[in-house]
Motif scaffolding. Sequence first.
Motif, PDB file in Angstrom:
ATOM      1  N   GLN A 146       0.824  -1.206   0.000  1.00  0.00           N
ATOM      2  CA  GLN A 146       0.000   0.000   0.000  1.00  0.00           C
ATOM      3  C   GLN A 146       0.861   1.259   0.000  1.00  0.00           C
ATOM      4  OE1 GLN A 146      -2.401  -0.642   3.496  1.00  0.00           O
ATOM      5  NE2 GLN A 146      -3.727  -2.160   2.506  1.00  0.00           N
ATOM      6  N   LYS A 147       2.008   1.188   0.686  1.00  0.00           N
ATOM      7  CA  LYS A 147       2.906   2.338   0.765  1.00  0.00           C
ATOM      8  C   LYS A 147       3.657   2.553  -0.545  1.00  0.00           C
ATOM      9  CE  LYS A 147       6.569   4.284   3.700  1.00  0.00           C
ATOM     10  NZ  LYS A 147       7.430   4.040   4.900  1.00  0.00           N
ATOM     11  N   PHE A 148       3.920   1.460  -1.269  1.00  0.00           N
ATOM     12  CA  PHE A 148       4.641   1.535  -2.549  1.00  0.00           C
ATOM     13  C   PHE A 148       3.779   0.890  -3.633  1.00  0.00           C
ATOM     14  CE2 PHE A 148       7.830   1.673   0.759  1.00  0.00           C
ATOM     15  CZ  PHE A 148       8.777   2.579   0.303  1.00  0.00           C
ATOM     16  N   PRO A 149       2.676   1.517  -3.999  1.00  0.00           N
ATOM     17  CA  PRO A 149       1.731   0.877  -4.930  1.00  0.00           C
ATOM     18  C   PRO A 149       2.287   0.663  -6.337  1.00  0.00           C
ATOM     19  CG  PRO A 149       1.138   3.180  -4.567  1.00  0.00           C
ATOM     20  CD  PRO A 149       2.217   2.862  -3.585  1.00  0.00           C
ATOM     21  N   ASP A 150       3.276   1.441  -6.738  1.00  0.00           N
ATOM     22  CA  ASP A 150       3.810   1.328  -8.093  1.00  0.00           C
ATOM     23  C   ASP A 150       5.011   0.390  -8.193  1.00  0.00           C
ATOM     24  OD1 ASP A 150       1.918   3.188  -8.990  1.00  0.00           O
ATOM     25  OD2 ASP A 150       3.217   4.871  -8.440  1.00  0.00           O
ATOM     26  N   LEU A 151       5.431  -0.157  -7.061  1.00  0.00           N
ATOM     27  CA  LEU A 151       6.602  -1.021  -7.059  1.00  0.00           C
ATOM     28  C   LEU A 151       6.176  -2.487  -7.190  1.00  0.00           C
ATOM     29  CD1 LEU A 151       9.694  -1.329  -6.619  1.00  0.00           C
ATOM     30  CD2 LEU A 151       9.194  -1.619  -4.185  1.00  0.00           C
ATOM     31  N   PRO A 152       6.649  -3.175  -8.226  1.00  0.00           N
ATOM     32  CA  PRO A 152       6.326  -4.602  -8.348  1.00  0.00           C
ATOM     33  C   PRO A 152       6.974  -5.398  -7.215  1.00  0.00           C
ATOM     34  CG  PRO A 152       7.135  -3.698 -10.438  1.00  0.00           C
ATOM     35  CD  PRO A 152       7.434  -2.682  -9.379  1.00  0.00           C
ATOM     36  N   ILE A 153       6.162  -6.138  -6.462  1.00  0.00           N
ATOM     37  CA  ILE A 153       6.651  -6.948  -5.355  1.00  0.00           C
ATOM     38  C   ILE A 153       6.161  -8.375  -5.551  1.00  0.00           C
ATOM     39  CG2 ILE A 153       6.636  -7.310  -2.863  1.00  0.00           C
ATOM     40  CD1 ILE A 153       6.092  -4.348  -2.497  1.00  0.00           C
ATOM     41  N   THR A 154       7.085  -9.318  -5.549  1.00  0.00           N
ATOM     42  CA  THR A 154       6.712 -10.724  -5.610  1.00  0.00           C
ATOM     43  C   THR A 154       7.098 -11.385  -4.293  1.00  0.00           C
ATOM     44  OG1 THR A 154       8.834 -11.370  -6.606  1.00  0.00           O
ATOM     45  CG2 THR A 154       7.027 -10.829  -8.102  1.00  0.00           C
ATOM     46  N   GLU A 155       6.298 -12.349  -3.870  1.00  0.00           N
ATOM     47  CA  GLU A 155       6.520 -13.039  -2.603  1.00  0.00           C
ATOM     48  C   GLU A 155       6.695 -14.527  -2.868  1.00  0.00           C
ATOM     49  OE1 GLU A 155       2.959 -12.117  -0.620  1.00  0.00           O
ATOM     50  OE2 GLU A 155       3.313  -9.950  -0.595  1.00  0.00           O
ATOM     51  N   GLU A 156       7.719 -15.111  -2.254  1.00  0.00           N
ATOM     52  CA  GLU A 156       7.994 -16.538  -2.405  1.00  0.00           C
ATOM     53  C   GLU A 156       8.161 -17.157  -1.028  1.00  0.00           C
ATOM     54  OE1 GLU A 156      11.292 -17.226  -5.006  1.00  0.00           O
ATOM     55  OE2 GLU A 156      10.700 -15.611  -6.369  1.00  0.00           O
ATOM     56  N   SER A 157       7.213 -17.981  -0.649  1.00  0.00           N
ATOM     57  CA  SER A 157       7.285 -18.711   0.612  1.00  0.00           C
ATOM     58  C   SER A 157       7.483 -20.182   0.264  1.00  0.00           C
ATOM     59  CB  SER A 157       5.992 -18.516   1.410  1.00  0.00           C
ATOM     60  OG  SER A 157       6.022 -19.280   2.597  1.00  0.00           O
ATOM     61  N   ARG A 158       8.657 -20.711   0.649  1.00  0.00           N
ATOM     62  CA  ARG A 158       9.008 -22.066   0.218  1.00  0.00           C
ATOM     63  C   ARG A 158       9.505 -22.897   1.396  1.00  0.00           C
ATOM     64  NH1 ARG A 158      13.022 -21.228  -4.762  1.00  0.00           N
ATOM     65  NH2 ARG A 158      12.718 -23.503  -4.900  1.00  0.00           N
ATOM     66  N   TYR A 159       9.175 -24.156   1.333  1.00  0.00           N
ATOM     67  CA  TYR A 159       9.633 -25.095   2.358  1.00  0.00           C
ATOM     68  C   TYR A 159      11.104 -25.418   2.122  1.00  0.00           C
ATOM     69  CZ  TYR A 159      10.351 -29.637   4.592  1.00  0.00           C
ATOM     70  OH  TYR A 159      10.854 -30.667   5.333  1.00  0.00           O
ATOM     71  N   GLY A 160      11.916 -25.280   3.159  1.00  0.00           N
ATOM     72  CA  GLY A 160      13.329 -25.615   3.033  1.00  0.00           C
ATOM     73  C   GLY A 160      14.225 -24.543   3.616  1.00  0.00           C
ATOM     74  N   SER A 161      15.498 -24.625   3.286  1.00  0.00           N
ATOM     75  CA  SER A 161      16.509 -23.743   3.855  1.00  0.00           C
ATOM     76  C   SER A 161      16.406 -22.325   3.290  1.00  0.00           C
ATOM     77  CB  SER A 161      17.909 -24.300   3.555  1.00  0.00           C
ATOM     78  OG  SER A 161      18.896 -23.340   3.809  1.00  0.00           O
ATOM     79  N   PRO A 162      16.179 -21.310   4.135  1.00  0.00           N
ATOM     80  CA  PRO A 162      16.142 -19.930   3.637  1.00  0.00           C
ATOM     81  C   PRO A 162      17.443 -19.514   2.967  1.00  0.00           C
ATOM     82  CG  PRO A 162      15.268 -20.062   5.875  1.00  0.00           C
ATOM     83  CD  PRO A 162      15.892 -21.387   5.575  1.00  0.00           C
ATOM     84  N   SER A 163      18.576 -19.919   3.540  1.00  0.00           N
ATOM     85  CA  SER A 163      19.859 -19.502   2.964  1.00  0.00           C
ATOM     86  C   SER A 163      20.051 -20.075   1.572  1.00  0.00           C
ATOM     87  CB  SER A 163      21.017 -19.917   3.884  1.00  0.00           C
ATOM     88  OG  SER A 163      21.003 -21.307   4.121  1.00  0.00           O
ATOM     89  N   ASN A 164      19.639 -21.325   1.342  1.00  0.00           N
ATOM     90  CA  ASN A 164      19.770 -21.923   0.011  1.00  0.00           C
ATOM     91  C   ASN A 164      18.943 -21.163  -1.014  1.00  0.00           C
ATOM     92  OD1 ASN A 164      21.487 -23.879   0.968  1.00  0.00           O
ATOM     93  ND2 ASN A 164      19.935 -25.499   1.042  1.00  0.00           N
TER      94      ASN A 164
END
Length: 301
Positions: free
Chosen positions: A235-253
């Motif tokens: 909402q604060k950055f309505p013109d900025l493309p934001i993608t979200e990826e929530s995945r099972y496994g190691s965050p660092s990998n």
Amino acid sequence: MPRTVTVGLDGSPESRAAAEWAAREASLRGLALKLVHVWEAVPDPIAQAPLLGAETFQHWTERVPREAAEGLRLRHPGVEVTTEQVAGRPAEVLAREAKEAELLVLGSRAMSGIGGFLVGSVGYEVVAHAGRPVVLVRAGEQALDEHAKDPAGIPSTAAPYLPVVLGLDTDSPDETLIDFALDAAVRRSTSLRVVHGWNPSPYIAYGVPADLEGHRELAQQEAAALTEVMRPWRQKFPDLPITEESRYGSPSNYLVDASADASLVVVGRRHQRAPLRPHIGPITHAVLHHATAPVAVVAHD
């Protein structure tokens, strides 16, 4: 006192790459660039040597920042470049310099045969103690590496920036970290890719038989939590493309994999009130050592 983009410079290939990146970042932010060359006191045996004495050593230490600054002014004419020489322990001096900087930039030596960094003791200590963001840039990093290919498939700085990648923990999201990543994406006119890796509780993972339906429910819960964290920022950055990826496994990998197509990777580090030794957390540690893009470490509560 105006903040600067400050870079630690020692004349090595990695520090020169860091200085070039810092100059580009200073231009994006409309800030001055400050080159800090740290040197330690000359031991008596060297000071007394006829060919390697204190005067020769001083000449060399003055030459490194002077020549670096001259080159940066030619290649980045819109950026004000200043230099400073400071005697002392490099880690202590650079951590102190970071307090007065918008961000501090350091170089990291590329691993032999493996994409990624080797973070030396100085860089590790500075990252662990600096209160301001610290960016690690690997040797050989070039402006082209941060951009997509043009329509002909040729790398070009005229092409758009690659996405900024943010590693985010939905259990304790911090506004300072998220805001830094969003600001970096906006300044580059690119998108933000938010990466969240998760693992089930060990009681669930090892205490009961495989439950595919339960796994799906957990995955949906984690994805929903990530969406909820990012909702006010969308909402604060309505013109900025934001993608979200929530995945099972190691965050660092996942973050290391994402760094291959990123202009910048942003990760966090918690402030330590009374640390017994430098500590940056296992995920940030792994990303620093193996990411192939510049990595920004943002300290937060």
